[in-house]
Design an enzyme around this catalytic site. Structure first.
Site, short mmCIF file in Angstrom:
data_model
loop_
_atom_site.label_atom_id
_atom_site.label_comp_id
_atom_site.label_asym_id
_atom_site.label_seq_id
_atom_site.Cartn_x
_atom_site.Cartn_y
_atom_site.Cartn_z
CB CYS A 155 -73.79 -22.16 156.32
SG CYS A 155 -75.10 -21.41 155.31
CE LYS A 176 -70.87 -24.64 154.46
NZ LYS A 176 -71.40 -23.46 153.72
CD GLU A 193 -71.20 -19.89 155.29
OE1 GLU A 193 -70.65 -20.83 154.71
OE2 GLU A 193 -72.43 -19.67 155.21
#
Length: 286
Positions: A156, A115, A43
């Site tokens: 994440c 995300k 990330e």
């Protein structure tokens, strides 16, 4: 694709996209030299920047982004599938996405994923994060076929939302990807156990490239990039927070075997949630 060699690249990205792109290139070339045909970076490969004014200057559109351009060239030069775990991309509406990109061995973009879950938390010792103040959340789960193998995407904090991974596994994903920049505090507590849980409960490989160490903008990340098999066994680990590369063999047949032994994807049933009087409160399940 059949059996292939996967690599997770561990980085310590700073505030300069140009420097980070150069560091990424060196590590990706190292991974390809170890025989990896699928390579994942962490990330925020492009830049780790906390200060708002600095982000405004650094984050640009996809067609101007140095990491995207470098990844496109690298994938074609090396003949690999290159997965940029994420980089900050300014959208056409001016908002910024935390975006993953998968490149083909021809340098073409095969898939992108923004995300979904924003890291808005208040941890111990005064550590606080508000990712939603900087990025616009995505709204779509994504899977992509890579030479007969299906990848599921996450980034994440998405790791803490098992329904995302279950949805991708039900769509056929045999490899779940979790590039990350986990904080040291949360990584020490939860990184290994959450990644192994996602692998076990979905009968899937998990590849998780991580940021690690003390970053230029002051934050500290956990490192410990991992590749895990569908039975929850750790195949490879960077057992530190320094930049580096790990590799492991991925055999999609092992995903089918794990799902055959424990067919929880098939055995899941719809159900309702009821109160003490037996009245249905809501419906849930598969």
């Amino acid at each position: 694709m059949g059996v292939f060699r996967a690599a997770a690249v561990q980085m310590r990205s700073g505030m300069s996209p140009d420097r980070n792109a150069a560091d990424m290139e060196a590590l990706v070339r190292e991974a390809a030299g170890l025989g990896a045909t699928y390579v994942q970076t962490p990330e925020m490969t492009g830049a780790m920047v906390r200060e708002k004014d600095a982000r405004e200057k650094l984050f640009v559109s996809e067609d101007r982004d140095i990491v995207v351009a470098t990844a496109r060239r690298l994938a074609a030069d090396l003949g690999i599938f290159l997965h940029i775990g994420s980089t900050a991309i300014r959208r056409a509406d001016g908002k910024v996405a935390n975006r993953a990109l998968l490149f083909s061995p021809k340098g073409e973009v095969l898939a992108t994923y923004d995300k979904i879950h924003m890291f808005d938390v208040d941890l111990d010792h005064g550590e606080s994060w508000r990712e939603s103040a900087a990025y616009e959340p995505g709204t779509q789960a994504v899977t992509a076929g890579v030479d007969g193998v299906r990848l599921g995407f996450a980034i994440c904090y998405d790791l803490r939302f098992p329904q995302l991974f279950r949805t991708e596994a039900l769509a056929g994903a045999e490899v779940l990807t979790v590039p990350a920049a986990f904080t040291r505090q949360t990584g020490e507590a939860h990184w290994h156990v959450l990644l192994r849980a996602r692998a076990i409960e979905n009968g899937a490989f998990v590849v998780a490239a991580a940021q690690g160490g003390q970053h230029e903008d002051g934050r500290e990340t956990f490192g410990h990039s991992l590749i895990i098999d569908p039975w929850g066994r750790i195949l490879a680990e960077a057992d530190h927070d320094r930049p580096g590369v790990i590799v492991a063999q991925i055999d999609p047949a092992q995903s089918a075997a794990a799902r055959g032994k424990i067919p929880n994807l098939k055995n899941a049933r719809d159900f309702t949630l009821a109160d003490a009087a037996g009245r249905t409160i809501e419906r849930a399940g598969t």
